[in-house]
Design a protein around this motif. Structure first.
Motif, PDB file in Angstrom:
ATOM      1  N   TYR A 159      50.914  64.017  50.095  1.00 56.81           N
ATOM      2  CA  TYR A 159      51.787  64.247  51.250  1.00 56.81           C
ATOM      3  C   TYR A 159      52.882  65.189  50.796  1.00 56.81           C
ATOM      4  O   TYR A 159      53.621  64.908  49.855  1.00 56.81           O
TER       5      TYR A 159
ATOM      6  N   VAL B  93      62.488  62.542  55.272  1.00 52.40           N
ATOM      7  CA  VAL B  93      62.981  62.262  56.623  1.00 52.40           C
ATOM      8  C   VAL B  93      63.861  61.021  56.535  1.00 52.40           C
ATOM      9  O   VAL B  93      63.389  59.937  56.209  1.00 52.40           O
TER      10      VAL B  93
ATOM     11  N   GLU C   6      63.771  60.017  64.043  1.00 52.42           N
ATOM     12  CA  GLU C   6      62.697  60.930  63.669  1.00 52.42           C
ATOM     13  C   GLU C   6      61.586  60.174  62.934  1.00 52.42           C
ATOM     14  O   GLU C   6      60.401  60.451  63.127  1.00 52.42           O
TER      15      GLU C   6
ATOM     16  N   ARG D 127      59.526  58.404  65.522  1.00 51.91           N
ATOM     17  CA  ARG D 127      58.661  59.340  66.246  1.00 51.91           C
ATOM     18  C   ARG D 127      57.443  59.708  65.410  1.00 51.91           C
ATOM     19  O   ARG D 127      56.297  59.724  65.906  1.00 51.91           O
ATOM     20  N   LEU D 128      57.658  59.991  64.124  1.00 50.91           N
ATOM     21  CA  LEU D 128      56.551  60.374  63.251  1.00 50.91           C
ATOM     22  C   LEU D 128      55.596  59.209  63.002  1.00 50.91           C
ATOM     23  O   LEU D 128      54.386  59.411  62.864  1.00 50.91           O
TER      24      LEU D 128
ATOM     25  N   ASP E  57      53.505  59.384  66.245  1.00 53.74           N
ATOM     26  CA  ASP E  57      52.720  60.594  66.474  1.00 53.74           C
ATOM     27  C   ASP E  57      51.767  60.906  65.322  1.00 53.74           C
ATOM     28  O   ASP E  57      50.635  61.343  65.548  1.00 53.74           O
ATOM     29  N   ARG E  58      52.232  60.699  64.088  1.00 49.01           N
ATOM     30  CA  ARG E  58      51.425  61.085  62.930  1.00 49.01           C
ATOM     31  C   ARG E  58      50.572  59.934  62.416  1.00 49.01           C
ATOM     32  O   ARG E  58      49.412  60.131  62.051  1.00 49.01           O
ATOM     33  N   TYR E  59      51.160  58.732  62.386  1.00 50.72           N
ATOM     34  CA  TYR E  59      50.460  57.601  61.778  1.00 50.72           C
ATOM     35  C   TYR E  59      49.861  56.638  62.810  1.00 50.72           C
ATOM     36  O   TYR E  59      49.201  55.678  62.425  1.00 50.72           O
TER      37      TYR E  59
ATOM     38  N   LEU F  79      57.561  58.990  54.259  1.00 47.52           N
ATOM     39  CA  LEU F  79      58.446  59.871  55.022  1.00 47.52           C
ATOM     40  C   LEU F  79      59.824  59.949  54.385  1.00 47.52           C
ATOM     41  O   LEU F  79      60.420  61.025  54.281  1.00 47.52           O
TER      42      LEU F  79
END
Length: 333
Positions: free
Chosen positions: A43, A48, A53, A56-57, A60-62, A104
């Protein structure tokens, strides 16, 4: 032949003559980069540190549904210099959420240590390779760093999974690391200190599981405990929709019935399915429908998929069948 094997091993660890430098010149930090550099590079991103944020990640990402409050508590604990303990029933996302947050936060792939009774300082901090110790002695040249020390040096996060399965000795070892953010290796007369705030730890635990040890008061005083619970039916439905990965429609009424079934099993069965089981059940049902050439999941797909996703403990099949019959009006044939 033995000499060739030895040279090959030393070369792979960056200690042999082929490495272009003397073995004694290869320091611990260099070994960490050689051994674990590829892992943390899996990664690659900026750290972050903003909780909104991160939330959100995570979604959206995980594909992880995590409350704003939980993320804020974790961030506040990290900023206060304390690790976090995620504690709750299995299948509620503790491990996945912890790994994602740590990754993150540090901007590097998190390390994972899965605990067991035989884990000790040598398996998490480092030990001496017998062959190299015979050649070089018990010093940095023969010392092999392990994940916890590597994470501290690389300023990466560490997920310590199932901490209650660890020994009291390992828990005691962690106390000084938590308090001082350092690791002492007396055999090589070195003290390694965290160089940034990327090095954080999250522990996970299921206190209701079998064959576990108690956590000491000294350990619990040093961590921030965040309880995990089964989600509400509405939250669980959102989790399934977020993680459902088949291009076959799963109607809300069928999903509602599936969640009703797992909630019955959480009350009656010894193996209590978590949201991860519900997600897998939905994914398998969707694939069964797709194999039939259908564009919509039907009740028979759901009931058939239950056999391989909900039958967990021998002797509890009847409990699962009763729940399926109560909710769907049928059980596996």
């Amino acid at each position: 032949m033995e000499r060739d094997v030895e040279k090959e091993l030393l070369y792979r660890l960056g200690l042999g003559e082929s490495s272009g430098r003397e073995s004694s010149a290869v320091d611990i930090e260099g070994k960490v980069r050689q051994i674990y550099g590829q892992l943390v590079a899996e990664y690659s991103g900026k750290p972050v540190r903003n909780p909104y944020e991160i939330q959100r990640l995570l979604r959206d990402r995980y594909k992880l549904l995590v409350s704003e409050n939980l993320v804020k508590l974790v961030v506040a604990a990290f900023l206060a210099g304390r690790p976090v303990l995620f504690e709750g029933p299995p299948g509620t996302g503790k491990t996945e959420i912890a790994e994602a947050i740590l990754t993150l936060w540090a901007g590097k792939q998190a390390f994972i240590i899965t605990c067991s009774e035989n884990y000790d300082e040598y398996r998490v901090i480092g030990d001496f390779h017998p062959l190299m110790a015979l050649r070089y002695g018990f010093n940095e040249a023969s010392f092999i760093p392990r994940p916890l020390l590597a994470a501290l040096i690389l300023d990466a996060g560490v997920l310590v999974d199932e901490i209650r399965r660890s020994s009291e000795e390992l828990q005691n070892l962690l106390l000084d690391i938590i308090d001082k953010r350092r690791i002492i290796v007396p055999e090589i007369r070195r003290v390694f200190r965290a160089r940034g705030i990327g090095f954080q730890m999250i522990f996970t635990s299921n206190p209701e599981d079998f064959a576990q040890n108690e956590l000491s008061d000294a350990f619990l005083r040093r961590v921030v405990r965040i309880p995990f619970r089964y989600p509400s039916p509405e939250e669980e439905a959102e989790i399934v929709r977020l993680r459902y990965d088949v291009e076959v429609e799963l109607e809300p009424s069928l999903l509602k019935a599936m969640i009703m079934t797992v909630n019955i099993l959480r009350e009656k069965a010894a193996y209590k399915p978590g949201p991860s089981d519900t997600v897998l059940w939905a994914r398998i049902a969707g694939r069964l429908a797709k194999l039939r050439g259908a564009n919509k999941v039907e009740m028979r797909d759901v009931v058939e998929a239950a056999v391989i996703t909900l039958y967990k403990r021998v002797g509890e099949e009847d409990i699962v069948d009763e729940a399926l019959e109560k909710v769907f009006g049928q059980k596996p044939g």
